[in-house]
Design a protein around this motif. Structure first.
Motif, mmCIF file in Angstrom:
data_model
loop_
_atom_site.group_PDB
_atom_site.id
_atom_site.type_symbol
_atom_site.label_atom_id
_atom_site.label_comp_id
_atom_site.label_asym_id
_atom_site.label_seq_id
_atom_site.Cartn_x
_atom_site.Cartn_y
_atom_site.Cartn_z
ATOM 1 N N THR A 1 -1.869 -5.115 -5.795
ATOM 2 C CA THR A 1 -1.577 -4.420 -4.535
ATOM 3 C C THR A 1 -1.940 -5.286 -3.338
ATOM 4 O OG1 THR A 1 -2.008 -2.264 -5.570
ATOM 5 C CG2 THR A 1 -2.085 -2.358 -3.162
ATOM 6 N N TYR B 1 -2.179 -4.879 0.946
ATOM 7 C CA TYR B 1 -1.994 -4.057 2.132
ATOM 8 C C TYR B 1 -2.442 -4.847 3.355
ATOM 9 C CZ TYR B 1 -6.905 -2.504 1.304
ATOM 10 O OH TYR B 1 -8.253 -2.429 1.077
ATOM 11 N N TYR C 1 1.538 4.793 -3.229
ATOM 12 C CA TYR C 1 1.570 3.403 -2.774
ATOM 13 C C TYR C 1 1.525 2.508 -4.002
ATOM 14 C CZ TYR C 1 0.678 -0.494 0.480
ATOM 15 O OH TYR C 1 0.767 -1.643 1.220
ATOM 16 N N TYR C 2 2.470 1.585 -4.091
ATOM 17 C CA TYR C 2 2.614 0.704 -5.261
ATOM 18 C C TYR C 2 2.709 1.515 -6.555
ATOM 19 C CZ TYR C 2 2.131 -3.834 -2.977
ATOM 20 O OH TYR C 2 2.349 -4.962 -2.227
ATOM 21 N N SER D 1 1.217 3.004 4.193
ATOM 22 C CA SER D 1 0.212 3.952 3.715
ATOM 23 C C SER D 1 -0.764 4.240 4.840
ATOM 24 C CB SER D 1 -0.558 3.383 2.518
ATOM 25 O OG SER D 1 -1.664 4.214 2.189
ATOM 26 N N CYS E 1 -5.486 6.948 1.371
ATOM 27 C CA CYS E 1 -4.047 6.973 1.128
ATOM 28 C C CYS E 1 -3.629 8.408 0.816
ATOM 29 C CB CYS E 1 -3.693 6.051 -0.036
ATOM 30 S SG CYS E 1 -1.929 6.035 -0.418
ATOM 31 N N ASP F 1 2.961 -2.784 3.074
ATOM 32 C CA ASP F 1 3.306 -3.639 1.944
ATOM 33 C C ASP F 1 3.994 -4.897 2.472
ATOM 34 O OD1 ASP F 1 3.956 -4.600 -0.558
ATOM 35 O OD2 ASP F 1 5.649 -3.238 -0.843
#
Length: 986
Positions: free
Chosen positions: A286, A288, A243-244, A234, A239, A227
């Motif tokens: 999101t 990544y 996450y988020y 993650s 995943c 992040d």
């Protein structure tokens, strides 16, 4: 929407690569006029770092009417690719088209529809945005200069360049196409022409159109993603955690459980529901970013159209590989609507240089230039690439005992050999003429005993040169790195060294809420002579224009550094001291300190350049030339040193030598403003660049030339630069001894419109102080300097200057507005703040922002809602100008028991939320509907209640936002249940 028309290349252009400028007509929603009030957002968090915008004007509204607009555009194309760039919108790439199949490998926007995403407001999606020195680039919606350059090999480059409006650094990028190659190359040059080290990041935001069959791909050695600021990690691509806020691991378990029951897990497709590489799997906004890849590529692939894009760059310089999405959910689709009319969703495949995360800044030294390249190209038919370079991309898919080989190339390879092998065994071999737009895709069965992990796919040119090689190996994932930790408060940090490093981190990453000086002050409290902390504090004071305080810090640092040895390892403190002394007018001591700094290689170039400037100021042109040559010996791309070299040679009568250097400089950077001015003094440039250039000449002691540069300014400019152009001209004329001319320019500066005049250069402190010394009754100079000081957090001095300005001109509304902010936020004097805002609004009753800010002050000091409501109802036209005032009015109606009026306000307007500030309009709309729904339940009008509450769950598009999938709606469901129960629907 029908795509706008791309013009054909003019017939008179020859060669396989053609580049030309020609406007295009694109339907456009134009930004409204910026706010005239300076914005002091020193604690605003934006993209993980400081959202400070001063000295930029702030735009918080976009027109809701679409009109056709002709935009300046630059086009470049070859046999395979067509690219269009928009210089008027930050020089972004707007179109990237694969001519072989008609595929837009960048998301093509057929409408210019800004939303409030940029640092100072407007931002558009699509194409490729270039972000530096922070995200989203300050100049992202501003015009930049361009130049088309032809090269001897037939390639052409479209150069685009801007002077960062905040730090005054120069960034440029060149969009280049070569004959016979389906690769778009981006050449980047970043230059810090300021005398102080600056921080920067650089990311390219390449947007691609997506749907449920779009997949982004990272190299196979990417097992973990992070992040922003590495706050969370993650596994990737699957995943295995949260996450988020999304429990992807639970999704994976649900699918496995469904498979065990013989059921099909429906959402979202045939791929694993916890696979982050698929756009459709990610429901919330999101980011990544890949961690630890040793590969040079990544990209995205459209499985429906069988086409995609690959990005290639040297991973040791450009480690950043990132995907970002608004999310496959109504919340994300609301943002798609804000940014486009009917183009659908997109994601960004972002490439970072000198960084693998955001915010993650690097340093650029005084006079330093950095250059690097990025490349993109389209692919077809092969699926996500598993290996790619600038010549080819390959894929190898194994299903059961069948292997599928895919190869795309970016230039023709006649008689190329594509070989699939395992060890010394050849499983399949194909000899083909490969070319862009014609992918090789073949299937072959794997012999018994051949394992997938041992496969090798290689492509060789006919002459035997290896084009690309992919080896299938099993890579152990290992453990994910630990997320970043938050720094402790200064008093809790154990060592002085850790205090210094923590402060440096906060400064380098432009932290929005924590102050680096707190850590350095704690360090010097424990050790008053600590060299690093004193040098850091000195720089902090220097950037604020506190020259006396800065000098003291640097002298303490030098005292410690030379305690045992008169020749320190690092000359930075001497350089910074010299710079400070020069600002203080102590040139002789500054000259000596610069020379001492030059004893260290790291500071040799900036120190010798400064020495050459001071030689020039004394008229010692021979010495100036000798010393600027010393600076250039350390870095030949120091643009200001090169230009000073031209000036010195001309002063010494070497016109031919000067012209040779000038032509070399323009060959290196055809858009350098100083070099262009040296070639043609009448060259066009913005007023802001004129002030920069005049400061360069002022440093050389060429005051009359500096004044001449400023005199040629655009006196009708409406960007706020005119007053400071005149003050700068007055300063230079006074330095030249031309008192009458100086007085004339000061009068013009004082009479100029003050709108958008937000000075920020250290030189402007000296100019404004000189103006006030020459005329103590110049209230405008006091106001402008107050703006600069308040931005630098020199609050007490700013308040004093604004009070002085208000005393001179009590009818100037902005100075009272500024005082209202300062009295409340700094002095904690609510009553003085209230009186100041009352005076501001009385002096400028048409300023809707001041009405809003005054209302927010009333809210914070506890004014009754009924009184606030009465005041806002008295100015309906002003309320209608602003989203925030409309939301506040609706909130007051909800608060005072009039939800039907709140709903009328919310339904009468098309709202435009800020990214990250969503929820305000939705919140008041929902509050009104729930209030009316619960009232209907109480009145036993259950059908009305159901209608109201269901509407709260499905808000109108005019709000500009939708429910976040993780937002709680339990209160609505509770009352909806009560309404259904009352209606007899169990």
């Amino acid at each position: 929407m029908k795509p706008f028309e791309l013009p054909r290349a003019p017939r008179n252009l020859e060669g396989p690569v053609k580049a030309w400028a020609e406007p295009v007509c694109i339907p456009t929603y134009e930004p409204m006029a910026p706010d005239k009030n300076p914005m002091f957002l020193d604690k605003r968090v934006y993209q993980g770092s400081s959202g400070r915008v001063y000295p930029l004007p702030f735009i918080d509204r976009i027109s809701t009417e679409r009109k056709d607009k002709w935009w300046n555009a630059v086009h470049i194309e070859n046999e395979y690719l067509r690219v269009m760039v928009l210089p008027e919108i930050g020089g972004r790439i707007h179109v990237g088209l694969d001519k072989t199949n008609g595929y837009d490998f960048f998301y093509r926007q057929n409408v210019i529809k800004p939303a409030l995403v940029g640092l100072a407001g407007p931002w558009i999606s699509g194409g490729v945005e270039f972000n530096w020195p922070q995200h989203h680039r300050p100049a992202t919606f501003m015009p930049v200069d361009f130049h088309i350059e032809e090269h001897g090999d037939g390639s052409r480059t479209v150069w685009l360049s801007d002077y960062d409006p905040m730090l005054r650094m120069k960034g440029m990028h060149g969009v280049c196409l070569y004959p016979g190659r389906a690769v778009l190359e981006l050449k980047v040059r970043l230059y810090n022409g300021t005398p102080i080290a600056q921080t920067f990041l650089w990311w390219a935001n390449a947007a691609v159109r997506v749907h449920e069959l779009y997949q982004s791909f990272f190299p196979e050695d990417v097992h973990f993603v992070a992040d922003h600021a590495k706050r969370a990690m993650s596994t990737f691509p699957l995943c295995e955690g949260i996450y988020y806020g999304v429990d992807y691991a639970a999704r994976g378990r649900e699918r496995k459980a469904a498979a065990a029951r013989g059921q099909k897990y429906v959402p979202p497709g045939t791929y694993a529901p916890n696979d982050l590489s698929w756009y459709a799997n990610i429901p919330v906004p999101t980011s990544y970013m890949a961690l630890g890849s040793r590969e040079d590529f990544f990209g995205g692939y459209d499985h429906k159209l069988e086409a995609g894009v690959v990005h290639v760059a040297e991973h040791r310089i450009a480690p950043g590989k990132k995907q970002w999405t608004w999310g496959n959910h109504e919340f994300g689709r609301a943002w798609d609507r804000n940014l486009s009319d009917d183009e659908g969703p997109y994601i960004e495949l972002m490439a970072g240089v000198y960084t693998d995360n955001q915010p993650d800044f690097s340093f650029l030294a005084p006079g330093e230039t950095r250059t690097f390249q990025q490349c993109w190209y389209p692919i077809q038919k092969i699926g996500p690439a598993q290996k790619a370079n600038t010549d080819a991309a390959v894929s190898l898919k194994v299903k059961g005992r069948a292997a599928r080989v895919g190869v795309c190339v970016t230039r023709p390879f006649d008689g190329a050999v594509v070989r699939l092998g395992c060890g010394s065994s050849v499983i399949g071999e194909w000899v083909r003429d490969l070319k862009p737009g014609a992918a090789l895709v073949e299937e072959v069965r794997l012999p018994a005993g051949v394992e997938e992990a041992g496969l090798t796919l290689a492509v060789h040119a006919r002459v035997g040169e290896e084009v690309i090689r992919y080896e299938r190996v099993e890579r152990a994932a290992g453990k994910p790195p630990a997320p970043a930790s938050e720094p402790l408060p200064a008093e809790q940090i154990a060592s002085v060294d850790d205090l210094y490093v923590t402060g440096l981190h906060l400064e380098q990453y432009r932290h929005a809420t924590r102050r680096p000086e707190d850590y350095w002050r704690e360090a010097v409290r424990r050790d008053a002579g600590d060299a690093r902390a004193n040098n850091a504090l000195g720089l902090w004071h220097l950037r604020r224009g506190e020259f006396a305080l800065a000098e003291g810090c640097f002298r303490r640092a030098i005292e410690r550094l030379t305690w045992r040895n008169p020749n320190p390892y690092d000359g930075e403190a001497y350089y910074n001291l010299a710079l400070t002394l020069r600002y203080r007018g102590e040139d002789a001591d500054a000259y000596d300190a610069f020379f001492k700094a030059a004893w260290n290689s790291a500071w040799r170039a900036p120190a010798y350049f400064a020495i050459a400037e001071m030689d020039a100021k004394r008229g010692h042109w021979t010495a100036a030339l000798a010393h600027v040559e010393e600076a250039l010996a350390c870095g030949v791309m120091h643009l200001k040193a090169r230009n000073l070299r031209v000036v010195a040679k001309r002063k010494l009568g070497d016109g031919a030598g000067a012209e040779k250097v000038l032509e070399e400089t323009l060959a290196q950077d055809p858009l350098d403003a100083w070099a262009l001015y040296l070639r043609e003094p009448w060259t066009r440039m913005t007023n802001a660049v004129r002030i920069d250039l005049a400061c360069d000449y002022e440093h050389l002691g060429l005051y009359e030339e500096a004044a001449a540069i400023l005199t040629a300014c655009d006196r009708g400019a409406k960007d706020g630069t005119v007053p400071m152009v005149f003050y700068a001209a007055a300063y230079c004329q006074a330095k030249a001894g031309n008192r009458e001319a100086a007085a004339k320019f000061r009068r013009e500066a004082e009479a100029a419109r003050p709108d958008y005049c937000f000075p920020s250069r250290l030189e402007e402190i000296l100019m404004l102080e000189a103006a006030m010394e020459a005329n103590p009754r110049d209230g405008r100079a006091a106001y402008y300097l107050g703006n600069l000081f308040y931005d630098r957090r020199r609050h007490a001095e700013a308040i004093s200057l604004w009070e002085r300005a208000a005393e001179i001109d009590a009818a100037f509304p902005t100075v009272w507005r500024n005082l209202g902010i300062a009295y409340f936020n700094v002095s904690a004097d609510a009553e003085k703040a209230r009186r100041a805002f009352d005076k501001a609004f009385a002096a400028g009753p048409g300023d809707a922002r001041v009405l809003y800010e005054r209302d927010q002050l009333w809210k914070r000091i506890g004014e009754r809602p009924e009184r606030r409501l009465e005041e806002l109802e008295g100015f309906p036209e002003l309320v209608r100008q602003r989203d925030d005032l409309s939301v506040e009015l609706a909130a007051l109606y909800n608060l005072t028991g009039a939800p039907e009026k709140a709903l009328a306000v919310m339904e009468a307007r098309r709202f435009q939320p800020w990214e990250g500030g969503e929820g305000l309009a939705l919140g008041q709309f929902v509050a009104a509907q729930v209030a009316l729904g619960t009232r209907a339940v109480a009145d036993r009008d259950f059908e009305e209640a159901i209608q109201r509450l269901e509407r709260a769950l499905d808000p109108p598009e005019s709000l500009g936002e939708a429910w976040h999938p993780l937002a709680s709606r339990s209160n609505i469901f509770y009352w909806l249940g009560a309404a259904y129960q009352g209606a007899g629907d169990e």
